[in-house]
Design an enzyme around this catalytic site. Structure first.
Site, PDB file in Angstrom:
ATOM      1  N   HIS A 104       8.595  -1.005   9.451  1.00  7.99           N
ATOM      2  CA  HIS A 104       9.207  -2.078   8.144  1.00  7.99           C
ATOM      3  C   HIS A 104       7.686  -1.496   7.086  1.00  7.99           C
ATOM      4  CE1 HIS A 104       4.991  -4.727  10.018  1.00  7.99           C
ATOM      5  NE2 HIS A 104       5.163  -3.474  10.286  1.00  7.99           N
ATOM      6  N   SER A 121       0.763  -1.038   0.125  1.00  3.71           N
ATOM      7  CA  SER A 121       0.469  -0.147   0.270  1.00  3.71           C
ATOM      8  C   SER A 121       0.947   0.920  -0.263  1.00  3.71           C
ATOM      9  CB  SER A 121      -0.955   0.549   1.291  1.00  3.71           C
ATOM     10  OG  SER A 121       0.193   0.107   2.409  1.00  3.71           O
ATOM     11  N   LYS A 146       6.594  -0.118  14.893  1.00  5.03           N
ATOM     12  CA  LYS A 146       5.808  -1.045  14.037  1.00  5.03           C
ATOM     13  C   LYS A 146       6.235  -1.335  13.308  1.00  5.03           C
ATOM     14  CE  LYS A 146       3.270  -0.082  10.681  1.00  5.03           C
ATOM     15  NZ  LYS A 146       1.443   0.531   9.711  1.00  5.03           N
ATOM     16  N   ASP A 192      -3.959   1.552  11.974  1.00  3.11           N
ATOM     17  CA  ASP A 192      -3.887   1.915  10.741  1.00  3.11           C
ATOM     18  C   ASP A 192      -4.911   1.775   9.369  1.00  3.11           C
ATOM     19  OD1 ASP A 192      -2.324   3.172   8.110  1.00  3.11           O
ATOM     20  OD2 ASP A 192      -0.607   1.841   8.225  1.00  3.11           O
ATOM     21  N   ASP A 204       1.264   8.280   7.036  1.00  2.00           N
ATOM     22  CA  ASP A 204       2.588   7.284   6.635  1.00  2.00           C
ATOM     23  C   ASP A 204       2.300   7.872   5.215  1.00  2.00           C
ATOM     24  OD1 ASP A 204       3.207   5.696   5.172  1.00  2.00           O
ATOM     25  OD2 ASP A 204       2.738   3.892   5.875  1.00  2.00           O
ATOM     26  N   SER A 214       5.321  -3.726   4.433  1.00  2.00           N
ATOM     27  CA  SER A 214       4.727  -5.121   4.244  1.00  2.00           C
ATOM     28  C   SER A 214       4.746  -6.271   3.561  1.00  2.00           C
ATOM     29  CB  SER A 214       3.527  -5.222   3.711  1.00  2.00           C
ATOM     30  OG  SER A 214       3.351  -4.527   2.640  1.00  2.00           O
ATOM     31  N   GLU A 243      -4.664  -2.335   9.248  1.00  2.00           N
ATOM     32  CA  GLU A 243      -4.288  -2.630  10.448  1.00  2.00           C
ATOM     33  C   GLU A 243      -5.037  -2.564  11.554  1.00  2.00           C
ATOM     34  OE1 GLU A 243      -0.269  -1.507  10.317  1.00  2.00           O
ATOM     35  OE2 GLU A 243       0.337  -1.929   7.878  1.00  2.00           O
ATOM     36  N   GLU A 267       1.979  -8.834   7.070  1.00  2.00           N
ATOM     37  CA  GLU A 267       2.529  -9.225   8.042  1.00  2.00           C
ATOM     38  C   GLU A 267       2.178  -9.818   9.329  1.00  2.00           C
ATOM     39  OE1 GLU A 267       1.680  -5.238   8.939  1.00  2.00           O
ATOM     40  OE2 GLU A 267       2.735  -4.340   7.414  1.00  2.00           O
ATOM     41  N   GLU A 324      -3.186   5.483  11.736  1.00  2.00           N
ATOM     42  CA  GLU A 324      -2.226   6.196  10.872  1.00  2.00           C
ATOM     43  C   GLU A 324      -3.097   6.354   9.416  1.00  2.00           C
ATOM     44  OE1 GLU A 324       1.257   3.208  10.694  1.00  2.00           O
ATOM     45  OE2 GLU A 324       0.919   3.523   8.970  1.00  2.00           O
ATOM     46  N   HIS A 327      -3.518  -5.831   2.255  1.00  2.00           N
ATOM     47  CA  HIS A 327      -1.848  -7.100   2.647  1.00  2.00           C
ATOM     48  C   HIS A 327      -3.122  -8.669   2.657  1.00  2.00           C
ATOM     49  CE1 HIS A 327       0.208  -3.763   4.663  1.00  2.00           C
ATOM     50  NE2 HIS A 327      -0.050  -3.635   3.596  1.00  2.00           N
ATOM     51  N   LYS A 382       9.623   5.207   7.531  1.00  2.00           N
ATOM     52  CA  LYS A 382      10.165   4.603   6.963  1.00  2.00           C
ATOM     53  C   LYS A 382      11.608   3.929   5.681  1.00  2.00           C
ATOM     54  CE  LYS A 382       5.606   1.833   6.347  1.00  2.00           C
ATOM     55  NZ  LYS A 382       4.451   1.994   5.160  1.00  2.00           N
TER      56      LYS A 382
HETATM   57  P1  PGA Z   1       2.983  -1.703   2.876  1.00  2.00           P
HETATM   58  O1  PGA Z   1       2.022  -0.689   4.076  1.00  2.00           O
HETATM   59  O2  PGA Z   1       4.472  -1.762   3.575  1.00  2.00           O
HETATM   60  O3  PGA Z   1       2.024  -2.543   1.941  1.00  2.00           O
HETATM   61  O4  PGA Z   1       2.668   0.401   2.509  1.00  2.00           O
HETATM   62  C1  PGA Z   1       2.733  -0.483   5.618  1.00  2.00           C
HETATM   63  C2  PGA Z   1       1.709   0.750   5.927  1.00  2.00           C
HETATM   64  O5  PGA Z   1       0.441   1.015   5.303  1.00  2.00           O
HETATM   65  O6  PGA Z   1       2.516   0.946   7.387  1.00  2.00           O
HETATM   66 ZN    ZN Z   2       0.193   3.071   7.192  1.00  2.00          ZN
END
Ligand code: PGA
Ligand code: ZN
Length: 399
Positions: free
Chosen positions: A353, A40, A376, A230, A300, A355, A153, A194, A273, A144, A325
């Protein structure tokens, strides 16, 4: 100085290829790191290239600027060389996946030369006392896991835990308890990317189950375990129609903000989130005014670890936390800049992290190095426990 940079394709946790880098220094220091990968992904992230292309391009453009030219221990110089080699502002030339793998591998080689743990090399000698609270993904869907919840999430937030180890085990206990509750209800549940349960339940049922499980575990462990989310709202947003779609249920942007504000109060959410889509700074700011005093509102896809987008959020008071990230921005230096800008302005950092992950543990060290209040990185599954177990080792000074 860096003696060599090796790049290869390895597997990530989804079975997709990703980039791994080996950095060797002239004095014998060695570091190895691999790029994670999102599903995502935010629209404004640095560009991930197909690994074969990213490797070929980095070999041609980046490796000659590093080998014999830069000290692995000088992270700013390593990362500046990566930017110079790429020449764009989104790493679309060498790939953010090559860039982040090299950046993290160089950091590990630099730590190796010093004989210091990575968190200390990155954060300095006075780091290592503040441990992040792990946000544990326990139920999920969205991008996911298909046919599961619309919200991406549901997270356990063990914010009363006396130690990082107890927090990590509490999250695992919540995951386990949810498995039992789903079983009692006769709901079959596989797992998402995840490692979270991915049951075919409504979002409302998921809230009920996660709240019951966190309450049960809190009672067992004797400290508070809250619920977080999330929403990954960009994935639910239909820009043409201007509505969020939860299956057949539609919500306008205003209704979305109301919905999230109600959820915060109903479930005492400790963390939310991406409650609105990645371009809606105004909706994010509205929600911050309404519930920002009692929950962590984290950007994010909104911020993508990018200081320019974060500065806009600070100016517009959109959110009170940033997800960090490293692969969204391409280097450790850029990721640390985002944490520092956030911290200076009273926002909380949540090191995260993706996914798609590998056994790489760099983010555990980054979280401790920056004093981030949260990390996270999942709850179960080897590529998730790699980071969680590393945190336990760091807390014991055993890395
Ligand atoms: P992604 O999801 O690694 O697939 O982007 C994680 C998130 O959205 O926090
Ligand atoms: Zn996110």
């Amino acid at each position: 100085l860096i003696r060599s940079v090796g790049l290869r394709r390895i597997l990530d946790s989804r079975g997709n290829p990703t980039v791994e880098a080996d950095v060797l220094t002239e004095s014998g220091g060695f570091g190895r790191a691999a790029a994670p990968s999102g599903a995502s992904t935010g629209e404004y992230e640095a560009i991930e290239l197909p690994p074969g292309e990213a490797i070929a391009s980095a070999r041609e453009h980046a490796v000659p600027r590093l080998v014999g030219e830069v000290h692995a221990g000088n992270q700013r110089e390593v990362d500046a060389a990566l930017h110079a080699a790429d020449g764009t502002d989104d790493f679309s030339n060498i790939g953010a996946n090559s860039a982040v793998a090299i950046s993290m591998a160089a950091a590990k080689a630099g730590a190796d030369v010093l004989g210091a743990p990575l968190y200390q090399h990155l954060g300095g000698t006075f780091r290592g006392d503040n441990f992040p609270i792990p946000l544990g993904n326990v139920v999920g869907g969205g991008e996911h896991a298909k046919e599961a919840t619309h919200i991406q999430e549901f997270l356990a937030v063990p914010h009363g835990a006396p130690s990082v180890s107890e927090a990590v085990f509490a999250n695992a206990a919540v995951h386990d308890r949810i498995g039992e509750l789903l079983d009692e209800r006769g709901v079959p549940a596989g797992k998402g990317d995840e490692g979270a349960w991915a049951p075919t339940v409504t979002d409302a049922e998921a809230f009920e189950i996660v709240a019951a499980a966190t309450d049960d575990v809190a009672e067992d462990v004797g400290f508070d375990v809250a619920v977080g989310l999330d929403v990954a709202a960009s994935e639910l947003y239909d820009a043409d129609a201007g509505v969020y779609r939860y299956g057949d249920v539609e919500r306008t942007p205003t209704e979305q903000v109301d919905y999230i504000a109600d959820l915060v109060d109903e479930y005492d959410l400790a963390y939310v989130e991406d409650p609105v889509e990645e371009d809606d700074f105004a909706g994010f700011a509205d929600l911050t005014t309404r519930v920002g005093d009692r929950t962590v509102l984290c950007g994010d896809d909104l911020f993508v670890t990018n200081v320019e987008r974060l500065q806009r959020g600070i100016d517009e008071e959109a959110g009170n936390a940033i997800l960090v990230k490293p692969n969204q921005i391409g280097t450790l230096s850029d990721a640390v800049d985002a944490v520092e800008l956030a911290t200076r302005n009273g926002l909380e950092a949540v090191v995260s992290h993706r996914s798609g992950e590998t056994e790489d543990t760099t983010i555990a060290h980054l979280a401790v190095a920056t004093g981030a209040p949260f990390i996270k990185t999942g709850t179960v599954g080897g590529e998730r426990t790699a980071k969680l177990n590393e945190l336990i080792r760091i807390a014991e000074d055993a890395v």
